[in-house]
Motif scaffolding. Structure first.
Motif, PDB file in Angstrom:
ATOM      1  N   GLU A 117      -9.733  -3.384  -1.591  1.00 11.96           N
ATOM      2  CA  GLU A 117      -9.248  -4.074  -0.430  1.00 11.96           C
ATOM      3  C   GLU A 117      -7.641  -3.655  -0.967  1.00 11.96           C
ATOM      4  O   GLU A 117      -6.788  -3.364   0.003  1.00 11.96           O
ATOM      5  N   ASP A 118      -7.107  -3.889  -2.263  1.00  7.97           N
ATOM      6  CA  ASP A 118      -5.834  -3.571  -2.388  1.00  7.97           C
ATOM      7  C   ASP A 118      -6.073  -2.197  -3.493  1.00  7.97           C
ATOM      8  O   ASP A 118      -6.100  -2.270  -4.548  1.00  7.97           O
ATOM      9  N   GLU A 145       0.747  -1.197   0.030  1.00  4.54           N
ATOM     10  CA  GLU A 145      -0.112  -0.056   0.028  1.00  4.54           C
ATOM     11  C   GLU A 145       0.924   1.196  -0.082  1.00  4.54           C
ATOM     12  O   GLU A 145       2.117   1.273   0.399  1.00  4.54           O
ATOM     13  N   THR A 182     -12.381   2.157  -2.128  1.00  2.65           N
ATOM     14  CA  THR A 182     -12.870   1.256  -1.172  1.00  2.65           C
ATOM     15  C   THR A 182     -12.159  -0.185  -1.373  1.00  2.65           C
ATOM     16  O   THR A 182     -12.531  -1.147  -0.693  1.00  2.65           O
TER      17      THR A 182
END
Length: 220
Positions: A144-145, A3, A142
Motif C-alpha cells: 500500500e505504501d 509516493e 503491491t
C-alpha cells in the motif's frame, strides 16, 4: 514520504502499456523446441550503447549475444531471473558462449523507482540488487505504501533515507532510463517483458532453462 515523485512525469511517453502480460512460457512437453522468433532486429545497432552504460556479463566477443529487456514489477521477469537465468549464466555466460546485456523497460512508477535504485546502489551492486528486488517482488510491488516498502529494501543494500531520496529525485537518471525504454520500443519493437534480442532475432516471454538452452545451442 509521499509516493514517488516520478509519478508526476509521463514515464512511458505515449499510450500507457498494460502491466499485465500473459504467460508466454513453453510446456514441458515442448521444452526442447526452439521458440518462434517475433521478427528480426539489427543486432549491431542494438548492441550500440545508449543513454546509460549497459549492465553486461560475459565476453563481448562471445558467439551468442543476448539483450534482455525487463520490468521490475513483471512477475514473468522475476520467474525467469530466479528459475532460468542462473543456469544460463553457469552453462553459457561463464563458459564464454554468451554475452548477456540487461536493459530497463519499466511499465510503471514502482518499476522505474526500482531501476533507479539499482543504478544508484552503493559499490555498483546493480545485479545483486535486481536479484533481491525480484525475490521480494510481492513485498514492495503491491504494498500500500510503496515508498516505505522500497526504502526498507534499499536499506538492506546500503542506502540511507537521504541517499534513497536523492536517487529517486535524480531527474537525469529518470530521463536516461526513460530513453533506454523508448529506444527499445521505437527501434526494436519491444512491447512486453521479458523480451530477448538474440543474435538478431526477437523473442518475447518467459523461457524455461531447456527452451533458452535449446535456442542458444542452435546458434553455436
Amino acid at each position: 514520504m509521499p509516493e514517488f515523485e516520478i509519478t508526476k512525469r509521463n514515464l512511458l511517453r505515449g499510450a500507457a502499456v498494460g502491466a499485465a502480460i500473459g504467460t508466454m512460457g513453453f510446456s514441458a512437453a515442448h521444452a526442447q523446441d526452439r521458440p518462434k522468433s517475433q521478427g528480426s532486429v539489427d543486432m549491431d545497432k542494438a548492441l550500440e550503447p545508449g543513454s546509460l552504460p549497459d549492465i553486461a556479463l560475459g565476453e563481448p566477443d562471445a558467439p551468442v549475444k543476448i539483450i534482455e529487456y525487463m520490468s521490475m514489477t513483471c512477475p514473468h521477469c522475476a520467474t525467469y531471473q530466479e528459475e532460468t537465468f542462473p543456469a544460463i549464466k553457469e552453462n553459457f555466460i561463464d563458459t564464454g558462449k554468451v554475452y548477456y546485456i540487461f536493459r530497463e523497460f519499466p511499465f510503471d512508477p514502482r518499476a522505474m523507482a526500482a531501476f533507479m535504485l539499482a543504478r544508484c546502489t552503493p559499490n555498483d551492486k546493480y545485479l545483486p540488487f535486481i536479484d533481491m528486488m525480484f525475490q521480494q517482488q510481492r513485498t514492495w510491488a503491491t504494498a500500500e505504501d510503496g515508498s516505505a516498502a522500497m526504502l526498507q529494501m534499499a536499506k538492506l543494500a546500503g542506502f540511507t533515507q537521504e541517499s534513497f531520496q536523492a536517487c529517486l529525485t535524480d531527474q537525469k537518471l529518470l530521463d536516461d532510463i526513460n530513453a533506454v525504454r523508448t529506444r527499445g520500443a521505437d527501434e526494436f519493437g519491444v512491447n512486453a517483458t521479458p523480451t530477448f534480442l538474440i543474435n538478431g532475432k526477437k523473442y518475447a516471454g518467459d523461457m524455461s532453462v531447456d527452451t533458452m538452452s535449446a535456442l542458444i545451442n542452435s546458434m553455436l
